[in-house]
Design an enzyme around this catalytic site. Structure first.
Site, short mmCIF file in Angstrom:
data_model
loop_
_atom_site.label_atom_id
_atom_site.label_comp_id
_atom_site.label_asym_id
_atom_site.label_seq_id
_atom_site.Cartn_x
_atom_site.Cartn_y
_atom_site.Cartn_z
N THR A 46 0.81 -1.23 0.00
CA THR A 46 0.00 0.00 0.00
C THR A 46 0.84 1.27 0.00
O THR A 46 0.29 2.37 0.07
CB THR A 46 -0.95 0.02 1.21
OG1 THR A 46 -0.18 -0.04 2.42
CG2 THR A 46 -1.93 -1.15 1.17
N SER A 47 2.16 1.13 -0.09
CA SER A 47 3.01 2.32 -0.14
C SER A 47 4.30 2.01 -0.89
O SER A 47 4.66 0.84 -1.06
CB SER A 47 3.33 2.83 1.27
OG SER A 47 4.10 1.87 1.97
N ILE A 49 7.42 1.24 -3.22
CA ILE A 49 7.58 0.35 -4.37
C ILE A 49 6.61 -0.81 -4.32
O ILE A 49 6.37 -1.45 -5.35
CB ILE A 49 9.03 -0.17 -4.49
CG1 ILE A 49 9.42 -1.04 -3.29
CG2 ILE A 49 10.01 0.97 -4.68
CD1 ILE A 49 10.75 -1.74 -3.45
N TYR A 200 20.15 2.45 21.14
CA TYR A 200 19.42 2.35 19.88
C TYR A 200 19.96 3.32 18.84
O TYR A 200 20.20 4.50 19.12
CB TYR A 200 17.94 2.63 20.10
CG TYR A 200 17.11 2.50 18.84
CD1 TYR A 200 16.83 1.25 18.31
CD2 TYR A 200 16.64 3.63 18.18
CE1 TYR A 200 16.08 1.12 17.14
CE2 TYR A 200 15.89 3.51 17.02
CZ TYR A 200 15.61 2.25 16.50
OH TYR A 200 14.87 2.13 15.35
#
Length: 330
Positions: A46-47, A49, A200
């Site tokens: 849905t987004s 490529i 992180y």
């Protein structure tokens, strides 16, 4: 330098295609080979490529199954595709790739449809600047980009083997990865740290998940070959594409550099070309365990080729999933 010049010039490689090739161009010769209705599952359709991948495969006559978190957006995409290809068959099912329970539910729902499965494209990917955790208490990037796709593959590979045996058409699994997998150093690739990182770093977490995608390809390829299954699995790097995920990466380059680099980025149609090529090209019959970019086989990092790392990752991943889902150890 030679590879960079080839990329910038769009020079075709041995396949006959290069960095400037579009998804439609690389599948023109494949549409005649889709003699029977193939079925493909495309995550992240849905987004980015994924949209172009779904559109082009549907245009070539492939039945497309779209697992989506946002079913409203998926319904809009279905409508868009069917405006262009009125006979396209698009099936929508709900999924949250970061949730192992949701992935398991999706796979069960798909299997209950009793459809064949010829192509599985593990395309979805997220990049997060901030540390987030899934409902399974696993770092979100790793949970979505790697674990969710691993479980889909585990649960649907037997359907693919069965389909290939019944139809005589080779099944194909494709993991969409990234060239930045090569940024990961060996001492940074720790399974427990990827699940729950102490310090992180969004770019490193993304790169680790993409390295894991390739190691998954390498080990699954060995398993499938060992049982003589007519299913291949390969990794593809789509290139650096003008999508939302690259905008999220802007944190590690300056705005001015991003502006310059953006002029060299691929369009979504060019970005989807390698995935579509590996999914449909008759040239790749029997080719498995490889890494592709710009529609040609390429080289991944030495760590991505490490057989022992691939074996360890598969074993630890299966153990984790079994524990999370309360299943007996394999």
């Amino acid at each position: 330098m030679k590879e960079t010049l080839r990329y910038l010039a769009g020079i075709a490689g041995p396949s006959g295609y290069g960095s400037n090739s579009t998804a439609e161009q690389v599948t023109e010769d494949s549409s005649c080979c889709v003699s029977s209705r193939l079925t493909a599952i495309i995550t992240g359709a849905t987004s980015g490529i994924g949209v172009e991948t779904a559109r082009v495969l549907a245009k070539r006559g492939v039945r497309v199954v779209i697992p989506a978190r946002d079913l409203r957006r998926a319904a809009e995409l279905k409508e868009e595709i069917q405006k262009e290809s009125p006979h396209a068959e698009i099936i929508l099912l709900e999924i949250d790739l970061s949730s192992l329970t949701s992935v398991k539910r999706f796979c069960s729902e798909f299997l209950s449809l009793e459809l064949p499965l010829n192509i599985l494209i593990n395309n979805a990917g997220i990049f997060s600047q901030n540390l987030e955790f899934s409902e399974d208490k696993i770092e979100m990037t790793f949970a979505t980009n790697y674990l969710g796709h691993f479980l889909i593959t585990e649960m649907l590979v037997e359907k693919m083997v069965e389909t290939a045996d019944k139809t005589g058409i080779q099944g194909r699994i494709i993991n969409v990865t990234s060239v930045i997998h090569s940024w990961v150093k060996r001492d940074e690739f720790s399974f427990n740290q990827m699940l729950n990182p102490k310090n992180y770093n969004g770019t490193l977490s993304y790169a680790q998940s993409k390295l894991a995608n390739i190691l998954h390809v390498k080990e699954m390829s060995r398993h499938l070959k060992a049982r003589n299954a007519r299913v291949t699995i390969n990794a593809v790097h789509p290139g650096i594409v003008k999508t939302g995920i690259i905008r999220a990466h802007k944190g590690f380059i300056t705005d001015s550099l991003y502006f310059i680099a953006s002029k060299l980025l691929k369009s979504t149609s060019q970005g989807a070309s390698t995935t579509c090529y590996v999914a449909l090209s008759p040239q790749l019959e029997g080719v498995t365990g490889k890494y592709f970019e710009d529609c040609n086989e390429s080289n991944c990092s030495s760590l991505a080729n490490d057989e022992s790392e691939a074996q360890k990752l598969l074993q630890r991943t299966r153990a984790l999933i079994n524990k999370q889902l309360g299943q007996p150890a394999a």
